[in-house]
Design an enzyme around this catalytic site. Structure first.
Site, PDB file in Angstrom:
ATOM      1  N   ARG A 130      -9.568   0.600   9.282  1.00 50.91           N
ATOM      2  CA  ARG A 130      -9.061  -0.740   9.587  1.00 50.91           C
ATOM      3  C   ARG A 130     -10.085  -1.585  10.325  1.00 50.91           C
ATOM      4  O   ARG A 130      -9.818  -2.755  10.598  1.00 50.91           O
ATOM      5  CB  ARG A 130      -7.828  -0.594  10.471  1.00 50.91           C
ATOM      6  CG  ARG A 130      -6.540  -1.142   9.859  1.00 50.91           C
ATOM      7  CD  ARG A 130      -5.485  -0.971  10.924  1.00 50.91           C
ATOM      8  NE  ARG A 130      -4.204  -1.510  10.618  1.00 50.91           N
ATOM      9  CZ  ARG A 130      -3.241  -0.893   9.961  1.00 50.91           C
ATOM     10  NH1 ARG A 130      -3.440   0.276   9.418  1.00 50.91           N
ATOM     11  NH2 ARG A 130      -2.068  -1.457   9.816  1.00 50.91           N
ATOM     12  N   ARG A 178      11.875  -6.198   3.919  1.00 50.92           N
ATOM     13  CA  ARG A 178      11.805  -4.767   4.253  1.00 50.92           C
ATOM     14  C   ARG A 178      12.740  -4.466   5.426  1.00 50.92           C
ATOM     15  O   ARG A 178      13.463  -3.477   5.412  1.00 50.92           O
ATOM     16  CB  ARG A 178      10.353  -4.408   4.597  1.00 50.92           C
ATOM     17  CG  ARG A 178      10.156  -3.000   5.103  1.00 50.92           C
ATOM     18  CD  ARG A 178       8.734  -2.526   4.884  1.00 50.92           C
ATOM     19  NE  ARG A 178       7.882  -2.733   6.046  1.00 50.92           N
ATOM     20  CZ  ARG A 178       6.559  -2.530   6.066  1.00 50.92           C
ATOM     21  NH1 ARG A 178       5.941  -2.120   4.978  1.00 50.92           N
ATOM     22  NH2 ARG A 178       5.851  -2.733   7.144  1.00 50.92           N
ATOM     23  N   LYS A 216       0.830  -1.205   0.000  1.00 52.01           N
ATOM     24  CA  LYS A 216       0.000   0.000   0.000  1.00 52.01           C
ATOM     25  C   LYS A 216       0.869   1.261   0.000  1.00 52.01           C
ATOM     26  O   LYS A 216       0.604   2.200  -0.734  1.00 52.01           O
ATOM     27  CB  LYS A 216      -0.922   0.040   1.234  1.00 52.01           C
ATOM     28  CG  LYS A 216      -1.918  -1.109   1.310  1.00 52.01           C
ATOM     29  CD  LYS A 216      -2.899  -0.927   2.469  1.00 52.01           C
ATOM     30  CE  LYS A 216      -2.225  -0.926   3.826  1.00 52.01           C
ATOM     31  NZ  LYS A 216      -1.728  -2.239   4.264  1.00 52.01           N
ATOM     32  N   ARG A 265      -0.336  -8.718  13.698  1.00 53.37           N
ATOM     33  CA  ARG A 265      -0.879  -7.760  12.722  1.00 53.37           C
ATOM     34  C   ARG A 265      -1.723  -8.482  11.668  1.00 53.37           C
ATOM     35  O   ARG A 265      -2.771  -7.994  11.257  1.00 53.37           O
ATOM     36  CB  ARG A 265       0.262  -6.986  12.054  1.00 53.37           C
ATOM     37  CG  ARG A 265       0.796  -5.871  12.960  1.00 53.37           C
ATOM     38  CD  ARG A 265       2.217  -5.495  12.619  1.00 53.37           C
ATOM     39  NE  ARG A 265       2.370  -4.874  11.326  1.00 53.37           N
ATOM     40  CZ  ARG A 265       3.538  -4.776  10.675  1.00 53.37           C
ATOM     41  NH1 ARG A 265       4.624  -5.294  11.203  1.00 53.37           N
ATOM     42  NH2 ARG A 265       3.589  -4.179   9.519  1.00 53.37           N
ATOM     43  N   ARG A 277      11.250  -0.930  12.021  1.00 49.18           N
ATOM     44  CA  ARG A 277      10.065  -0.629  12.816  1.00 49.18           C
ATOM     45  C   ARG A 277       9.926  -1.614  13.968  1.00 49.18           C
ATOM     46  O   ARG A 277      10.157  -2.812  13.808  1.00 49.18           O
ATOM     47  CB  ARG A 277       8.823  -0.717  11.930  1.00 49.18           C
ATOM     48  CG  ARG A 277       8.455   0.592  11.275  1.00 49.18           C
ATOM     49  CD  ARG A 277       7.398   0.433  10.233  1.00 49.18           C
ATOM     50  NE  ARG A 277       6.232  -0.338  10.687  1.00 49.18           N
ATOM     51  CZ  ARG A 277       5.143  -0.508   9.951  1.00 49.18           C
ATOM     52  NH1 ARG A 277       5.066   0.037   8.757  1.00 49.18           N
ATOM     53  NH2 ARG A 277       4.141  -1.207  10.409  1.00 49.18           N
TER      54      ARG A 277
END
Ligand code: ADP
Length: 193
Positions: free
Chosen positions: A88, A127, A13, A150, A139
């Site tokens: 969400r 990532r 996204k 998640r 992160r």
């Protein structure tokens, strides 16, 4: 252009939003980025959000709806915006519908990036590796334990958001497993059609 990008964590996204920002000259409103900024700045919202974000859970609807409510009224969002990471939950989607109606704004499209769940963990690990290689900080929630939470939060609370928009005839689905440029083209086709 007022647009929502939906899809699980790691679906791409953010990557696609960056391209849409350039194409349409409108801001990307990422609740994840806004919350991370609040955590970093140590604001009241940040203090409330920090632990739940790091674990991989969802911040309360009340907090994120409040953030978005203020943000979409700012001057740079007058021509439109790309919502990334919001709504969400179905409660957030319903709140957004009401917010937009109150502001006399109308959504142009809701685009869902469909991806194979098995590929997502590999993308997140990649990532994290790339971030380290570039000298950045990974992160706090990009680790296998938080990522699993998640994904569970996505399946249980966010997947129904796609059904909500499909139900009101606004959902367009794009194959998020294709190469990045192909996904961009597919999104542009979805927006044109
Ligand atoms: P991802 O890369 O998984 O799509 P984001 O950067 O969008 O993640 O968000 C990171 C974290 O911020 C989420 O796991 C959640 O804790 C919190 N968050 C972001 N947006 C929302 C939202 N709309 N509602 C609740 N929590 C949110």
């Amino acid at each position: 252009m007022k647009l929502i990008l939906l899809g699980p964590p790691g679906a791409g996204k953010g990557t696609q939003a960056t391209r849409l920002v350039e194409k349409f000259g409108i801001p990307q409103l990422s609740t994840g980025d806004m919350l991370r900024a609040a955590v970093k700045a140590g604001t009241a919202v940040g203090l409330k959000a920090k632990a739940v974000m790091e674990s991989g859970g969802l911040v309360s609807d009340e907090i994120v709806i409040g953030i978005i409510k203020d943000r979409i009224k700012e001057a740079d969002a007058a021509k439109g915006f790309i919502l990334d990471g919001f709504p969400r939950t179905v409660a957030q989607a319903e709140a957004l519908t009401k917010l937009l109606a109150d502001e006399k704004m109308k959504l142009d499209a809701v685009v869902e990036l469909k991806v194979d769940e098995k590929a997502l963990m590999a993308r997140i690990e990649n990532r994290a590796r790339e971030t380290v290689a570039a000298g950045g900080t990974v992160r706090a929630d990009d680790n296998p334990e938080s990522f699993k939470i998640r994904l569970d939060a996505y399946r249980e609370q966010t997947a129904p958001v796609s059904a909500y928009y499909a139900g009101i005839g606004e959902l367009k689905t794009v194959d998020g497993m294709a190469p990045i440029d192909e996904v961009t083209k597919a999104i542009n086709r979805a927006l044109a059609g």
